[in-house]
Design an enzyme around this catalytic site. Structure first.
Site, short mmCIF file in Angstrom:
data_model
loop_
_atom_site.label_atom_id
_atom_site.label_comp_id
_atom_site.label_asym_id
_atom_site.label_seq_id
_atom_site.Cartn_x
_atom_site.Cartn_y
_atom_site.Cartn_z
N ASN A 127 -11.00 -2.43 -5.09
CA ASN A 127 -10.41 -1.78 -6.12
C ASN A 127 -10.97 -1.59 -7.42
O ASN A 127 -10.76 -0.46 -8.09
CB ASN A 127 -8.85 -2.05 -6.17
CG ASN A 127 -7.96 -2.07 -5.04
OD1 ASN A 127 -7.07 -2.75 -4.68
ND2 ASN A 127 -8.38 -0.85 -4.28
N SER A 182 -7.89 -5.37 -5.13
CA SER A 182 -8.90 -5.93 -4.23
C SER A 182 -10.31 -5.91 -4.96
O SER A 182 -10.37 -5.03 -5.97
CB SER A 182 -8.89 -5.28 -2.81
OG SER A 182 -9.48 -4.07 -3.21
N THR A 183 -10.96 -6.71 -4.48
CA THR A 183 -12.56 -6.51 -4.98
C THR A 183 -12.93 -5.20 -4.89
O THR A 183 -13.68 -4.70 -6.01
CB THR A 183 -13.31 -7.44 -4.47
OG1 THR A 183 -13.44 -7.52 -2.92
CG2 THR A 183 -13.23 -8.81 -4.91
N HIS A 192 2.46 3.40 -8.99
CA HIS A 192 2.15 1.97 -9.25
C HIS A 192 3.32 1.44 -10.17
O HIS A 192 3.98 0.37 -9.84
CB HIS A 192 0.96 1.62 -10.27
CG HIS A 192 -0.25 2.31 -9.47
ND1 HIS A 192 -0.52 1.80 -8.04
CD2 HIS A 192 -1.34 2.89 -9.67
CE1 HIS A 192 -1.72 2.27 -7.45
NE2 HIS A 192 -2.16 3.13 -8.71
N ARG A 244 -0.49 9.22 -10.02
CA ARG A 244 -0.62 7.94 -9.19
C ARG A 244 -0.08 6.80 -10.08
O ARG A 244 0.47 5.97 -9.29
CB ARG A 244 -2.13 7.66 -8.71
CG ARG A 244 -2.73 8.57 -7.88
CD ARG A 244 -4.26 8.26 -7.53
NE ARG A 244 -4.34 6.82 -6.97
CZ ARG A 244 -4.44 6.39 -5.84
NH1 ARG A 244 -4.05 7.62 -5.00
NH2 ARG A 244 -4.43 5.45 -5.22
N GLY A 267 0.06 5.54 -4.33
CA GLY A 267 -0.67 6.76 -4.54
C GLY A 267 -0.07 7.99 -3.74
O GLY A 267 0.35 9.02 -4.35
N ARG A 268 -0.01 7.77 -2.40
CA ARG A 268 0.64 8.93 -1.65
C ARG A 268 2.26 9.16 -1.98
O ARG A 268 2.57 10.06 -2.23
CB ARG A 268 0.51 8.23 -0.12
CG ARG A 268 -0.97 8.92 0.33
CD ARG A 268 -1.14 8.01 1.72
NE ARG A 268 -1.47 6.44 1.36
CZ ARG A 268 -1.44 5.60 2.12
NH1 ARG A 268 -1.08 5.92 3.51
NH2 ARG A 268 -1.71 4.31 1.86
N TRP A 269 2.75 7.94 -2.37
CA TRP A 269 4.25 8.18 -2.85
C TRP A 269 4.14 9.13 -4.02
O TRP A 269 5.08 10.00 -4.09
CB TRP A 269 4.79 6.83 -3.27
CG TRP A 269 6.33 6.74 -3.54
CD1 TRP A 269 7.26 6.78 -2.75
CD2 TRP A 269 6.90 6.92 -4.94
NE1 TRP A 269 8.42 6.74 -3.66
CE2 TRP A 269 8.37 6.96 -4.69
CE3 TRP A 269 6.22 7.15 -6.13
CZ2 TRP A 269 9.03 7.16 -6.02
CZ3 TRP A 269 7.02 7.33 -7.32
CH2 TRP A 269 8.62 7.26 -7.13
N ARG A 280 -12.27 2.24 -8.00
CA ARG A 280 -11.53 3.24 -8.24
C ARG A 280 -11.92 3.75 -9.63
O ARG A 280 -12.54 3.21 -10.41
CB ARG A 280 -10.02 2.71 -8.37
CG ARG A 280 -9.65 2.27 -7.04
CD ARG A 280 -8.00 2.56 -6.99
NE ARG A 280 -7.75 2.21 -5.63
CZ ARG A 280 -6.29 2.24 -5.16
NH1 ARG A 280 -5.67 2.65 -5.86
NH2 ARG A 280 -6.30 1.99 -3.74
N ASP A 331 0.87 -1.19 0.03
CA ASP A 331 -0.07 -0.10 -0.05
C ASP A 331 0.82 1.34 -0.06
O ASP A 331 2.06 1.31 0.52
CB ASP A 331 -0.75 -0.17 1.14
CG ASP A 331 -2.15 0.91 1.10
OD1 ASP A 331 -2.47 1.26 0.00
OD2 ASP A 331 -2.78 0.92 2.24
C1 IPE Z 1 -5.61 -2.74 -0.11
O1 IPE Z 1 -5.33 -1.39 -0.41
C2 IPE Z 1 -5.64 -3.28 -1.44
C3 IPE Z 1 -4.21 -3.59 -2.15
C4 IPE Z 1 -3.04 -3.31 -1.47
C5 IPE Z 1 -4.17 -4.19 -3.35
P1 IPE Z 1 -6.23 -0.32 -0.51
O2 IPE Z 1 -5.29 1.09 -0.60
O3 IPE Z 1 -7.30 -0.58 -1.63
O4 IPE Z 1 -7.08 -0.43 0.77
P2 IPE Z 1 -7.77 0.63 1.68
O5 IPE Z 1 -9.07 0.72 0.81
O6 IPE Z 1 -7.19 1.89 1.93
O7 IPE Z 1 -8.14 0.06 3.18
C1 IPE Z 2 -1.55 0.19 -3.29
O1 IPE Z 2 -1.47 1.74 -3.40
C2 IPE Z 2 -1.98 -0.40 -4.89
C3 IPE Z 2 -3.29 -0.60 -4.88
C4 IPE Z 2 -4.24 -0.58 -4.24
C5 IPE Z 2 -3.62 -0.99 -6.41
P1 IPE Z 2 -2.61 2.68 -3.40
O2 IPE Z 2 -2.82 2.95 -4.84
O3 IPE Z 2 -3.42 2.21 -2.64
O4 IPE Z 2 -1.74 3.79 -2.80
P2 IPE Z 2 -2.71 4.87 -1.67
O5 IPE Z 2 -3.16 4.35 -0.58
O6 IPE Z 2 -3.57 5.75 -2.57
O7 IPE Z 2 -1.46 5.88 -1.34
MG MG Z 3 -4.04 2.31 -0.66
#
Ligand code: IPE
Ligand code: IPE
Ligand code: MG
Length: 247
Positions: free
Chosen positions: A69, A66-67, A38, A34, A24-26, A72, A21
């Site tokens: 995701n 995840s399901t 990735h 974003r 996106g924040r990185w 998004r 995880d």
């Molecule tokens: C969890 O990350 C799923 C994966 C890392 C693939 P999310 O970023 O989707 O989780 P939440 O929704 O913030 O808990």
């Molecule tokens: C994890 O990073 C990757 C996936 C869930 C696919 P995020 O995309 O959730 O990044 P943040 O949590 O928004 O920083």
């Molecule tokens: Mg995340």
């Protein structure tokens, strides 16, 4: 002594699972899109996969999508799927070189056909590799998995293939996507979030949990070794007393 040298190879987790995880924040912290996060995150995947194979972890499971995701923005989903195909292609050599078998868990039928086909191809090409099993959780949700299990077992009961009194933990395990994997010993989540987000709820019943503030694209071998060292300094009691374990 390096962190790696401090790790005791005889008490490694047999099954390490990672919630990757913070991509996106990185990216946001660097003023980037974003997607860049990735992309950078897929480099960490390579690091961790190689690190685990080198040190001798037999099962590594990575939460990639995840399901939830699927909710998004479509643009981000499309880019993530594209990135998946390209990293599968790019990393097939690394998998072969390191004798790693690829496996996938989740509702794979929900994936775009191209991703699904590419995935099955790499799984097939690496199926006899036996140094480590790398499982990618894709379109994975633990509740969906448990629902699927309940439905399959109910059908078997209805058709008299199994009686309700025969349903035990092994029967349930055998219907999960993870049927060929041992229970998770260590669950790592990056980016400072301290939640499970629908990942392997049944399988982490007795896992040790490790949370780090490091964002996934910054997570390198050193960070993996730090997590392993932390794990090795814990006492896993499984309900027993500390004294019982020392006997
Ligand atoms: C969890 O990350 C799923 C994966 C890392 C693939 P999310 O970023 O989707 O989780 P939440 O929704 O913030 O808990
Ligand atoms: C994890 O990073 C990757 C996936 C869930 C696919 P995020 O995309 O959730 O990044 P943040 O949590 O928004 O920083
Ligand atoms: Mg995340």
């Amino acid at each position: 002594m390096t962190i790696e040298d401090q790790i005791n190879n005889t008490s490694l987790p047999k099954h390490l699972a990672v919630i990757m995880d913070g991509n996106g924040r990185w990216a946001k912290s660097k003023g980037l899109f974003r997607t860049k996060g990735h992309e950078q995150g897929s480099k960490s995947v390579k690091e961790v996969v190689e690190g685990c194979a080198e040190i001798g972890i037999p099962y590594l499971t990575l939460y990639a999508f995840s399901t939830e995701n699927w909710n998004r923005p479509q643009r981000e989903i499309d880019l993530l799927m594209k990135l998946l195909v390209s990293s599968l292609r790019k990393n097939q050599k690394t998998l072969q070189k390191n004798n790693i078998k690829l496996n996938a868990i989740g509702n794979l039928n929900a994936l775009p056909e191209k991703v699904h086909t590419e995935l099955l191809e790499v799984i097939n090409a690496t199926k006899t590799n036996n140094r480590m099993t790398l499982t990618i959780a894709l379109s994975y949700g633990s509740r969906e998995e448990i629902l699927k299990t309940v439905k399959e077992i109910s059908h078997k009961v209805k058709n008299n293939l199994i009686s309700p009194s025969d349903i035990d933990e092994t029967v349930i395990n055998n219907h999960l996507y993870t049927k060929n994997l041992p229970d998770v010993d260590l669950l790592v989540r990056t980016s400072g979030e301290q939640r499970i987000s629908n990942f392997l709820l049944w399988q982490i019943a007795y896992a040790e949990l490790y949370f780090t503030d490091t964002l996934w694209p910054d997570f390198k071998k050193e960070d993996l070794f730090k997590a392993l060292l932390n794990y090795q300094n814990r006492e896993r009691r499984f309900g027993k007393t500390s004294e019982q374990l020392k006997k």
